[in-house]
Design a protein around this motif. Structure first.
Motif, PDB file in Angstrom:
ATOM      1  N   GLY A 198      14.302   5.183  -0.232  1.00 12.59           N
ATOM      2  CA  GLY A 198      15.200   5.776  -1.222  1.00 12.59           C
ATOM      3  C   GLY A 198      14.722   5.601  -2.642  1.00 12.59           C
ATOM      4  O   GLY A 198      15.537   5.390  -3.545  1.00 12.59           O
ATOM      5  N   THR A 199      13.431   5.735  -2.892  1.00 13.73           N
ATOM      6  CA  THR A 199      12.850   5.334  -4.178  1.00 13.73           C
ATOM      7  C   THR A 199      11.873   6.391  -4.687  1.00 13.73           C
ATOM      8  O   THR A 199      11.124   6.988  -3.906  1.00 13.73           O
ATOM      9  N   ASP A 200      11.859   6.605  -6.001  1.00 12.01           N
ATOM     10  CA  ASP A 200      10.822   7.377  -6.685  1.00 12.01           C
ATOM     11  C   ASP A 200       9.841   6.370  -7.265  1.00 12.01           C
ATOM     12  O   ASP A 200      10.084   5.769  -8.305  1.00 12.01           O
ATOM     13  N   LEU A 201       8.732   6.156  -6.564  1.00  6.00           N
ATOM     14  CA  LEU A 201       7.766   5.126  -6.948  1.00  6.00           C
ATOM     15  C   LEU A 201       6.729   5.745  -7.885  1.00  6.00           C
ATOM     16  O   LEU A 201       6.015   6.671  -7.495  1.00  6.00           O
ATOM     17  N   PRO A 202       6.620   5.265  -9.123  1.00  6.58           N
ATOM     18  CA  PRO A 202       5.696   5.879 -10.088  1.00  6.58           C
ATOM     19  C   PRO A 202       4.236   5.793  -9.654  1.00  6.58           C
ATOM     20  O   PRO A 202       3.836   4.919  -8.881  1.00  6.58           O
ATOM     21  N   ALA A 203       3.450   6.699 -10.184  1.00  4.61           N
ATOM     22  CA  ALA A 203       2.011   6.709  -9.910  1.00  4.61           C
ATOM     23  C   ALA A 203       1.396   5.366 -10.273  1.00  4.61           C
ATOM     24  O   ALA A 203       1.748   4.739 -11.280  1.00  4.61           O
ATOM     25  N   GLY A 204       0.465   4.906  -9.447  1.00  8.52           N
ATOM     26  CA  GLY A 204      -0.263   3.676  -9.724  1.00  8.52           C
ATOM     27  C   GLY A 204       0.482   2.398  -9.422  1.00  8.52           C
ATOM     28  O   GLY A 204      -0.077   1.305  -9.608  1.00  8.52           O
ATOM     29  N   THR A 205       1.715   2.475  -8.955  1.00 11.80           N
ATOM     30  CA  THR A 205       2.487   1.266  -8.656  1.00 11.80           C
ATOM     31  C   THR A 205       1.848   0.501  -7.500  1.00 11.80           C
ATOM     32  O   THR A 205       1.377   1.090  -6.521  1.00 11.80           O
ATOM     33  N   VAL A 206       1.849  -0.811  -7.604  1.00 15.19           N
ATOM     34  CA  VAL A 206       1.363  -1.673  -6.527  1.00 15.19           C
ATOM     35  C   VAL A 206       2.550  -2.456  -5.972  1.00 15.19           C
ATOM     36  O   VAL A 206       3.188  -3.233  -6.697  1.00 15.19           O
ATOM     37  N   VAL A 207       2.862  -2.222  -4.716  1.00 11.64           N
ATOM     38  CA  VAL A 207       3.903  -2.979  -4.028  1.00 11.64           C
ATOM     39  C   VAL A 207       3.212  -4.075  -3.228  1.00 11.64           C
ATOM     40  O   VAL A 207       2.403  -3.787  -2.343  1.00 11.64           O
ATOM     41  N   PRO A 208       3.486  -5.335  -3.525  1.00  6.92           N
ATOM     42  CA  PRO A 208       2.799  -6.422  -2.809  1.00  6.92           C
ATOM     43  C   PRO A 208       3.140  -6.417  -1.320  1.00  6.92           C
ATOM     44  O   PRO A 208       4.130  -5.817  -0.892  1.00  6.92           O
ATOM     45  N   PRO A 209       2.336  -7.102  -0.516  1.00  2.00           N
ATOM     46  CA  PRO A 209       2.667  -7.221   0.904  1.00  2.00           C
ATOM     47  C   PRO A 209       4.036  -7.869   1.112  1.00  2.00           C
ATOM     48  O   PRO A 209       4.514  -8.646   0.276  1.00  2.00           O
ATOM     49  N   ASP A 210       4.669  -7.521   2.220  1.00  2.00           N
ATOM     50  CA  ASP A 210       5.937  -8.144   2.646  1.00  2.00           C
ATOM     51  C   ASP A 210       7.028  -8.011   1.589  1.00  2.00           C
ATOM     52  O   ASP A 210       7.752  -8.966   1.297  1.00  2.00           O
ATOM     53  N   THR A 211       7.163  -6.814   1.028  1.00  2.00           N
ATOM     54  CA  THR A 211       8.137  -6.555  -0.034  1.00  2.00           C
ATOM     55  C   THR A 211       8.969  -5.329   0.322  1.00  2.00           C
ATOM     56  O   THR A 211       8.424  -4.315   0.763  1.00  2.00           O
ATOM     57  N   ILE A 212      10.271  -5.406   0.100  1.00  2.00           N
ATOM     58  CA  ILE A 212      11.175  -4.277   0.296  1.00  2.00           C
ATOM     59  C   ILE A 212      11.560  -3.713  -1.067  1.00  2.00           C
ATOM     60  O   ILE A 212      12.083  -4.439  -1.926  1.00  2.00           O
TER      61      ILE A 212
END
Length: 421
Positions: A395-409
Protein backbone atom coordinates in the motif's frame (compact mmCIF):
# COMPACT_ATOMS: atom_id res chain seq x y z
CA UNK A 1 -14.21 -16.69 -27.27
CA UNK A 2 -11.61 -19.16 -26.07
CA UNK A 3 -8.73 -19.28 -28.51
CA UNK A 4 -7.60 -22.50 -30.15
CA UNK A 5 -6.11 -24.77 -27.51
CA UNK A 6 -2.60 -26.12 -27.93
CA UNK A 7 -1.86 -29.61 -26.78
CA UNK A 8 1.13 -30.83 -24.83
CA UNK A 9 2.21 -33.62 -22.54
CA UNK A 10 -0.31 -35.45 -20.39
CA UNK A 11 -1.23 -33.59 -17.22
CA UNK A 12 0.20 -35.24 -14.12
CA UNK A 13 1.32 -33.75 -10.84
CA UNK A 14 4.35 -35.28 -9.15
CA UNK A 15 2.68 -37.81 -6.86
CA UNK A 16 3.94 -40.57 -4.60
CA UNK A 17 1.54 -42.98 -2.94
CA UNK A 18 -1.80 -44.70 -3.46
CA UNK A 19 -5.24 -44.28 -1.95
CA UNK A 20 -5.72 -45.23 1.68
CA UNK A 21 -9.22 -46.64 2.32
CA UNK A 22 -9.25 -45.21 5.83
CA UNK A 23 -8.76 -41.71 4.48
CA UNK A 24 -11.43 -42.16 1.82
CA UNK A 25 -13.93 -43.40 4.41
CA UNK A 26 -13.33 -40.46 6.76
CA UNK A 27 -15.26 -38.04 4.57
CA UNK A 28 -16.83 -39.11 1.29
CA UNK A 29 -16.34 -35.59 -0.07
CA UNK A 30 -12.57 -35.84 0.28
CA UNK A 31 -10.32 -36.88 -2.56
CA UNK A 32 -6.74 -38.17 -2.37
CA UNK A 33 -4.56 -36.69 -5.15
CA UNK A 34 -3.12 -39.99 -6.35
CA UNK A 35 -2.00 -40.34 -9.96
CA UNK A 36 -5.47 -41.15 -11.22
CA UNK A 37 -6.87 -38.07 -9.50
CA UNK A 38 -4.67 -35.30 -10.87
CA UNK A 39 -4.97 -32.63 -12.05
CA UNK A 40 -8.72 -33.00 -11.39
CA UNK A 41 -9.59 -34.53 -8.04
CA UNK A 42 -11.58 -36.67 -8.31
CA UNK A 43 -10.98 -37.37 -11.97
CA UNK A 44 -14.65 -38.15 -12.66
CA UNK A 45 -16.05 -35.45 -10.38
CA UNK A 46 -18.47 -32.84 -11.60
CA UNK A 47 -17.12 -29.49 -12.73
CA UNK A 48 -19.12 -27.82 -9.97
CA UNK A 49 -17.43 -29.74 -7.14
CA UNK A 50 -14.04 -30.90 -8.45
CA UNK A 51 -10.76 -29.68 -6.99
CA UNK A 52 -8.03 -28.70 -9.45
CA UNK A 53 -4.31 -29.18 -8.86
CA UNK A 54 -1.90 -27.48 -11.23
CA UNK A 55 0.24 -30.17 -12.93
CA UNK A 56 3.36 -28.71 -11.30
CA UNK A 57 2.12 -29.49 -7.77
CA UNK A 58 4.28 -31.93 -5.79
CA UNK A 59 2.55 -34.39 -3.46
CA UNK A 60 4.31 -37.00 -1.36
CA UNK A 61 2.35 -39.53 0.63
CA UNK A 62 -0.68 -38.89 -1.59
CA UNK A 63 -2.80 -41.61 0.04
CA UNK A 64 -2.43 -39.68 3.31
CA UNK A 65 -3.67 -36.40 1.77
CA UNK A 66 -7.38 -35.57 1.59
CA UNK A 67 -8.71 -32.60 -0.38
CA UNK A 68 -12.22 -31.20 -0.05
CA UNK A 69 -14.43 -30.11 -2.90
CA UNK A 70 -14.17 -26.85 -4.91
CA UNK A 71 -10.50 -26.35 -4.02
CA UNK A 72 -7.70 -24.87 -6.08
CA UNK A 73 -4.05 -25.88 -5.65
CA UNK A 74 -1.73 -23.50 -7.52
CA UNK A 75 1.53 -23.90 -9.42
CA UNK A 76 4.50 -25.40 -7.58
CA UNK A 77 2.66 -25.92 -4.30
CA UNK A 78 4.03 -28.79 -2.21
CA UNK A 79 2.12 -31.14 0.08
CA UNK A 80 4.19 -33.61 2.09
CA UNK A 81 2.39 -36.19 4.24
CA UNK A 82 3.20 -39.54 5.81
CA UNK A 83 1.21 -42.39 7.32
CA UNK A 84 1.66 -40.90 10.78
CA UNK A 85 1.37 -37.28 9.64
CA UNK A 86 -1.58 -36.91 7.23
CA UNK A 87 -2.80 -33.70 5.61
CA UNK A 88 -6.44 -32.76 5.17
CA UNK A 89 -7.71 -29.65 3.38
CA UNK A 90 -11.38 -28.68 3.59
CA UNK A 91 -13.89 -27.61 1.00
CA UNK A 92 -13.57 -24.28 -0.81
CA UNK A 93 -10.01 -23.84 0.44
CA UNK A 94 -7.12 -22.84 -1.78
CA UNK A 95 -3.42 -23.62 -1.67
CA UNK A 96 -1.79 -21.01 -3.87
CA UNK A 97 1.48 -20.76 -5.79
CA UNK A 98 4.60 -22.06 -3.99
CA UNK A 99 2.72 -22.80 -0.77
CA UNK A 100 4.26 -25.49 1.44
CA UNK A 101 2.25 -27.92 3.59
CA UNK A 102 4.83 -30.12 5.30
CA UNK A 103 3.51 -32.47 7.97
CA UNK A 104 6.68 -34.55 8.15
CA UNK A 105 8.11 -34.57 11.65
CA UNK A 106 4.71 -33.78 13.19
CA UNK A 107 1.44 -35.56 13.74
CA UNK A 108 -0.38 -34.01 10.79
CA UNK A 109 -1.83 -30.84 9.32
CA UNK A 110 -5.55 -30.08 9.34
CA UNK A 111 -6.83 -27.24 7.18
CA UNK A 112 -10.54 -26.48 7.45
CA UNK A 113 -13.13 -25.24 5.00
CA UNK A 114 -12.75 -21.81 3.36
CA UNK A 115 -9.09 -21.33 4.22
CA UNK A 116 -6.87 -19.16 2.02
CA UNK A 117 -3.19 -20.14 1.90
CA UNK A 118 -1.73 -17.28 -0.14
CA UNK A 119 1.39 -17.32 -2.30
CA UNK A 120 4.55 -18.44 -0.54
CA UNK A 121 2.90 -19.20 2.81
CA UNK A 122 3.73 -22.36 4.74
CA UNK A 123 2.20 -24.67 7.35
CA UNK A 124 4.56 -27.05 9.10
CA UNK A 125 4.60 -29.86 11.62
CA UNK A 126 1.57 -30.55 13.78
CA UNK A 127 -0.77 -27.69 12.87
CA UNK A 128 -4.44 -26.81 12.67
CA UNK A 129 -5.79 -23.98 10.53
CA UNK A 130 -9.49 -23.12 10.43
CA UNK A 131 -10.73 -26.12 12.44
CA UNK A 132 -11.28 -24.93 15.99
CA UNK A 133 -13.10 -21.78 17.09
CA UNK A 134 -13.62 -19.78 20.24
CA UNK A 135 -16.04 -16.98 21.18
CA UNK A 136 -15.28 -13.73 19.38
CA UNK A 137 -13.98 -10.86 21.49
CA UNK A 138 -16.62 -8.15 22.05
CA UNK A 139 -14.60 -5.72 19.92
CA UNK A 140 -15.21 -8.02 16.92
CA UNK A 141 -18.67 -9.38 17.73
CA UNK A 142 -19.98 -5.82 18.05
CA UNK A 143 -18.55 -4.51 14.76
CA UNK A 144 -18.49 -7.37 12.24
CA UNK A 145 -21.96 -7.96 10.81
CA UNK A 146 -21.57 -11.31 9.09
CA UNK A 147 -19.02 -14.07 9.57
CA UNK A 148 -19.11 -17.03 7.21
CA UNK A 149 -16.05 -18.65 8.78
CA UNK A 150 -12.71 -18.24 7.00
CA UNK A 151 -8.97 -17.90 7.57
CA UNK A 152 -6.38 -15.99 5.55
CA UNK A 153 -2.65 -16.74 5.63
CA UNK A 154 -1.00 -13.98 3.63
CA UNK A 155 2.10 -13.87 1.43
CA UNK A 156 5.18 -15.48 2.94
CA UNK A 157 3.53 -16.13 6.30
CA UNK A 158 4.13 -19.25 8.38
CA UNK A 159 2.19 -21.41 10.82
CA UNK A 160 4.68 -23.72 12.50
CA UNK A 161 3.19 -26.34 14.81
CA UNK A 162 0.46 -23.91 15.88
CA UNK A 163 -3.34 -23.59 15.93
CA UNK A 164 -5.03 -20.86 13.92
CA UNK A 165 -8.75 -20.73 14.68
CA UNK A 166 -11.67 -19.92 12.38
CA UNK A 167 -12.24 -16.20 11.64
CA UNK A 168 -8.63 -15.17 12.11
CA UNK A 169 -5.62 -14.47 9.92
CA UNK A 170 -1.88 -14.04 9.57
CA UNK A 171 -0.56 -11.04 7.63
CA UNK A 172 2.29 -10.97 5.14
CA UNK A 173 5.65 -12.26 6.39
CA UNK A 174 4.21 -12.95 9.85
CA UNK A 175 4.46 -16.17 11.86
CA UNK A 176 2.62 -18.16 14.53
CA UNK A 177 5.16 -20.19 16.50
CA UNK A 178 4.92 -23.77 17.81
CA UNK A 179 2.37 -24.41 20.54
CA UNK A 180 0.58 -21.07 20.11
CA UNK A 181 -3.17 -20.73 19.51
CA UNK A 182 -4.37 -17.72 17.52
CA UNK A 183 -7.99 -17.29 18.67
CA UNK A 184 -10.99 -16.40 16.57
CA UNK A 185 -11.28 -12.67 15.94
CA UNK A 186 -7.57 -11.81 15.81
CA UNK A 187 -5.18 -11.11 12.93
CA UNK A 188 -1.38 -11.21 13.25
CA UNK A 189 0.21 -7.97 12.06
CA UNK A 190 2.72 -7.94 9.16
CA UNK A 191 6.13 -9.32 10.03
CA UNK A 192 5.28 -10.19 13.62
CA UNK A 193 6.37 -13.42 15.26
CA UNK A 194 3.73 -14.57 17.75
CA UNK A 195 5.41 -16.83 20.27
CA UNK A 196 2.93 -16.93 23.18
CA UNK A 197 -0.83 -17.24 23.64
CA UNK A 198 -0.81 -13.86 25.38
CA UNK A 199 0.72 -12.20 22.32
CA UNK A 200 -1.91 -13.91 20.16
CA UNK A 201 -4.88 -12.52 22.05
CA UNK A 202 -3.87 -9.09 23.38
CA UNK A 203 -3.50 -6.25 20.85
CA UNK A 204 -1.82 -4.15 23.53
CA UNK A 205 1.26 -6.38 23.18
CA UNK A 206 1.71 -5.18 19.60
CA UNK A 207 1.54 -8.46 17.68
CA UNK A 208 -2.14 -8.73 16.68
CA UNK A 209 -5.20 -6.61 15.94
CA UNK A 210 -8.92 -7.32 15.89
CA UNK A 211 -10.57 -8.73 12.78
CA UNK A 212 -12.64 -6.20 10.80
CA UNK A 213 -15.53 -6.28 8.35
CA UNK A 214 -13.07 -5.33 5.58
CA UNK A 215 -11.00 -8.44 6.37
CA UNK A 216 -14.10 -10.62 6.10
CA UNK A 217 -15.16 -9.04 2.79
CA UNK A 218 -11.68 -9.51 1.33
CA UNK A 219 -11.67 -13.18 2.30
CA UNK A 220 -15.08 -13.76 0.73
CA UNK A 221 -13.88 -12.31 -2.58
CA UNK A 222 -10.72 -14.44 -2.59
CA UNK A 223 -12.64 -17.63 -1.79
CA UNK A 224 -15.11 -16.94 -4.61
CA UNK A 225 -12.31 -16.31 -7.11
CA UNK A 226 -10.52 -19.55 -6.28
CA UNK A 227 -13.70 -21.62 -6.40
CA UNK A 228 -14.25 -20.13 -9.87
CA UNK A 229 -10.67 -20.97 -10.89
CA UNK A 230 -11.11 -24.59 -9.76
CA UNK A 231 -14.13 -24.89 -12.01
CA UNK A 232 -12.60 -23.02 -14.96
CA UNK A 233 -9.29 -24.93 -14.93
CA UNK A 234 -11.19 -28.21 -14.70
CA UNK A 235 -13.17 -27.22 -17.80
CA UNK A 236 -10.00 -26.17 -19.61
CA UNK A 237 -8.24 -29.45 -18.79
CA UNK A 238 -11.18 -31.54 -19.95
CA UNK A 239 -11.32 -29.57 -23.19
CA UNK A 240 -7.58 -29.98 -23.82
CA UNK A 241 -5.24 -31.58 -21.23
CA UNK A 242 -2.18 -29.89 -22.71
CA UNK A 243 -3.55 -26.41 -22.12
CA UNK A 244 -2.81 -26.50 -18.38
CA UNK A 245 0.95 -26.92 -18.86
CA UNK A 246 3.87 -24.51 -19.09
CA UNK A 247 3.36 -21.24 -20.94
CA UNK A 248 -0.28 -21.32 -21.89
CA UNK A 249 -3.83 -20.02 -21.72
CA UNK A 250 -5.67 -18.77 -18.71
CA UNK A 251 -9.01 -20.58 -18.55
CA UNK A 252 -11.26 -17.52 -18.93
CA UNK A 253 -14.98 -18.20 -18.49
CA UNK A 254 -15.21 -16.32 -15.18
CA UNK A 255 -16.95 -13.02 -14.44
CA UNK A 256 -13.63 -11.44 -13.40
CA UNK A 257 -11.65 -12.79 -16.37
CA UNK A 258 -14.03 -13.86 -19.14
CA UNK A 259 -11.60 -14.30 -22.03
CA UNK A 260 -8.88 -16.92 -22.37
CA UNK A 261 -5.59 -15.32 -23.48
CA UNK A 262 -2.12 -16.51 -24.35
CA UNK A 263 1.11 -14.87 -23.13
CA UNK A 264 3.25 -12.98 -25.63
CA UNK A 265 7.04 -12.75 -25.86
CA UNK A 266 8.48 -9.75 -27.72
CA UNK A 267 5.06 -9.28 -29.32
CA UNK A 268 4.69 -12.93 -30.35
CA UNK A 269 1.69 -14.60 -28.76
CA UNK A 270 2.48 -18.24 -28.10
CA UNK A 271 2.06 -21.35 -26.00
CA UNK A 272 4.98 -23.47 -24.77
CA UNK A 273 3.45 -26.43 -22.93
CA UNK A 274 6.88 -27.93 -22.25
CA UNK A 275 8.21 -24.87 -20.42
CA UNK A 276 9.58 -25.60 -16.94
CA UNK A 277 7.70 -22.57 -15.58
CA UNK A 278 4.07 -21.46 -15.61
CA UNK A 279 3.27 -18.27 -17.52
CA UNK A 280 -0.49 -18.01 -17.87
CA UNK A 281 -2.86 -15.66 -19.63
CA UNK A 282 -2.54 -12.04 -20.71
CA UNK A 283 1.16 -11.56 -19.92
CA UNK A 284 3.07 -9.25 -22.28
CA UNK A 285 6.81 -9.87 -21.86
CA UNK A 286 9.37 -7.68 -23.59
CA UNK A 287 11.85 -10.55 -23.90
CA UNK A 288 11.78 -13.24 -26.53
CA UNK A 289 10.93 -16.66 -25.17
CA UNK A 290 14.54 -17.80 -25.49
CA UNK A 291 15.94 -14.78 -23.64
CA UNK A 292 13.30 -15.06 -20.92
CA UNK A 293 14.18 -18.73 -20.44
CA UNK A 294 17.88 -17.94 -20.21
CA UNK A 295 17.31 -15.25 -17.58
CA UNK A 296 14.91 -17.15 -15.34
CA UNK A 297 15.14 -20.01 -12.86
CA UNK A 298 12.65 -22.70 -11.93
CA UNK A 299 9.21 -22.93 -10.26
CA UNK A 300 8.22 -19.47 -11.49
CA UNK A 301 4.48 -18.70 -11.66
CA UNK A 302 3.33 -15.62 -13.61
CA UNK A 303 -0.40 -16.15 -13.47
CA UNK A 304 -2.75 -13.63 -15.11
CA UNK A 305 -5.90 -15.69 -14.61
CA UNK A 306 -7.59 -13.27 -12.18
CA UNK A 307 -6.31 -9.72 -12.67
CA UNK A 308 -4.82 -8.75 -16.02
CA UNK A 309 -2.87 -7.66 -18.03
CA UNK A 310 0.69 -8.09 -16.81
CA UNK A 311 3.26 -6.03 -18.69
CA UNK A 312 6.81 -7.18 -17.90
CA UNK A 313 9.90 -5.41 -19.24
CA UNK A 314 13.25 -6.98 -20.07
CA UNK A 315 14.29 -9.24 -17.19
CA UNK A 316 17.78 -8.73 -15.76
CA UNK A 317 17.58 -11.89 -13.64
CA UNK A 318 14.70 -13.88 -12.14
CA UNK A 319 15.59 -16.48 -9.53
CA UNK A 320 13.60 -19.57 -8.54
CA UNK A 321 10.10 -19.51 -6.99
CA UNK A 322 9.08 -16.02 -8.13
CA UNK A 323 5.31 -15.36 -8.19
CA UNK A 324 3.25 -12.78 -10.08
CA UNK A 325 -0.49 -12.51 -9.51
CA UNK A 326 -3.16 -9.79 -9.19
CA UNK A 327 -6.55 -9.27 -7.59
CA UNK A 328 -9.54 -9.22 -9.91
CA UNK A 329 -9.86 -6.10 -12.10
CA UNK A 330 -6.29 -5.00 -11.35
CA UNK A 331 -3.07 -5.30 -13.33
CA UNK A 332 0.71 -5.29 -12.94
CA UNK A 333 3.29 -3.23 -14.85
CA UNK A 334 7.00 -3.92 -14.36
CA UNK A 335 9.85 -2.03 -16.01
CA UNK A 336 13.13 -3.05 -17.60
CA UNK A 337 16.21 -4.59 -16.01
CA UNK A 338 14.49 -5.67 -12.79
CA UNK A 339 16.24 -8.30 -10.70
CA UNK A 340 13.97 -10.71 -8.83
CA UNK A 341 15.35 -12.63 -5.87
CA UNK A 342 14.37 -16.16 -4.97
CA UNK A 343 10.77 -16.37 -3.83
CA UNK A 344 9.95 -12.71 -4.56
CA UNK A 345 6.23 -11.97 -4.88
CA UNK A 346 4.76 -9.17 -7.03
CA UNK A 347 1.01 -8.92 -6.50
CA UNK A 348 -1.32 -6.45 -8.16
CA UNK A 349 -4.11 -4.71 -6.32
CA UNK A 350 -5.72 -1.29 -6.33
CA UNK A 351 -4.48 1.32 -3.88
CA UNK A 352 -6.81 4.13 -2.82
CA UNK A 353 -4.96 7.45 -2.96
CA UNK A 354 -7.89 9.88 -3.25
CA UNK A 355 -11.30 8.76 -2.03
CA UNK A 356 -13.70 8.48 -4.95
CA UNK A 357 -10.95 8.49 -7.57
CA UNK A 358 -9.70 5.46 -9.56
CA UNK A 359 -7.34 3.27 -7.59
CA UNK A 360 -3.61 3.31 -8.32
CA UNK A 361 -2.39 0.06 -9.83
CA UNK A 362 0.75 -1.90 -8.95
CA UNK A 363 3.83 -0.65 -10.82
CA UNK A 364 7.49 -1.63 -10.46
CA UNK A 365 9.92 0.75 -12.17
CA UNK A 366 13.12 0.18 -14.10
CA UNK A 367 16.29 -1.25 -12.50
CA UNK A 368 14.51 -2.26 -9.29
CA UNK A 369 16.06 -4.97 -7.10
CA UNK A 370 13.65 -7.28 -5.25
CA UNK A 371 15.39 -9.34 -2.57
CA UNK A 372 14.89 -13.00 -1.75
CA UNK A 373 11.46 -13.57 -0.22
CA UNK A 374 10.39 -9.95 -0.68
CA UNK A 375 6.76 -8.93 -1.21
CA UNK A 376 5.30 -6.06 -3.25
CA UNK A 377 1.52 -5.61 -2.98
CA UNK A 378 -0.73 -2.70 -3.96
CA UNK A 379 2.30 -0.46 -4.38
CA UNK A 380 4.27 1.69 -6.80
CA UNK A 381 8.02 1.09 -6.70
CA UNK A 382 10.14 3.90 -8.17
CA UNK A 383 13.03 3.41 -10.57
CA UNK A 384 16.20 2.07 -9.02
CA UNK A 385 14.63 1.18 -5.66
CA UNK A 386 16.03 -1.75 -3.70
CA UNK A 387 13.87 -3.92 -1.48
CA UNK A 388 15.85 -6.12 0.90
CA UNK A 389 15.55 -9.83 1.53
CA UNK A 390 12.30 -10.81 3.30
CA UNK A 391 10.98 -7.25 3.25
CA UNK A 392 7.45 -6.24 2.35
CA UNK A 393 6.13 -3.07 0.69
CA UNK A 394 2.35 -2.85 0.95
CA UNK A 395 0.00 0.00 0.00
CA UNK A 396 2.91 2.37 -0.61
CA UNK A 397 4.26 4.79 -3.24
CA UNK A 398 7.98 4.11 -2.81
CA UNK A 399 10.13 6.92 -4.30
CA UNK A 400 12.81 6.24 -6.88
CA UNK A 401 16.13 5.13 -5.41
CA UNK A 402 14.69 4.16 -2.02
CA UNK A 403 16.53 1.39 -0.18
CA UNK A 404 14.40 -0.81 2.07
CA UNK A 405 16.67 -2.78 4.41
CA UNK A 406 16.27 -6.54 4.80
CA UNK A 407 13.52 -7.81 7.12
CA UNK A 408 11.55 -4.54 7.02
CA UNK A 409 7.82 -3.93 6.56
CA UNK A 410 6.77 -0.71 4.80
CA UNK A 411 3.01 -0.30 5.15
CA UNK A 412 0.90 2.56 3.79
CA UNK A 413 3.94 4.72 3.22
CA UNK A 414 5.53 4.25 6.64
CA UNK A 415 8.07 1.86 8.11
CA UNK A 416 5.81 -0.42 10.14
CA UNK A 417 8.48 -2.56 11.78
CA UNK A 418 10.77 -5.51 11.39
CA UNK A 419 10.17 -9.02 10.19
CA UNK A 420 10.83 -10.62 13.55
CA UNK A 421 11.69 -14.19 12.63
Amino acid sequence: MRRALLTGSAATAVVVGTLTPALAQTDERRCSPTRENVPVCSTDGSVATATFLDPTVTVTGARHVGLGQRGYVGPFAELHATRHAPISVGASSNVQDNVLLDARGGSGIRVGDRVILAHGSSVRGSASVGIESSPLPPQVAGTVDTLEGSVFLSFGSEVDGATVEIDSGVSALARVAPGVTLPSGFLVLPGKNVTTDAEASDPALGKVRYLTQADVAFNEAVIHVNESLARAYTELYREDPGAVHGVNLDPGHTEFNPDADLPSFAGDEQARPDSRNRVIGDVDLADTYDRFTQRTGERIAIRADEGEPFVVGHVDEMDDDVVFHALEHTDVHVGDDVRYGEGAIVHGGGRVVVEGQPEEQTVVGDRVRLGDGSVVFRSTIGDGARIGDRSGVVGTDLPAGTVVPPDTIVLNGEVFGAVEW
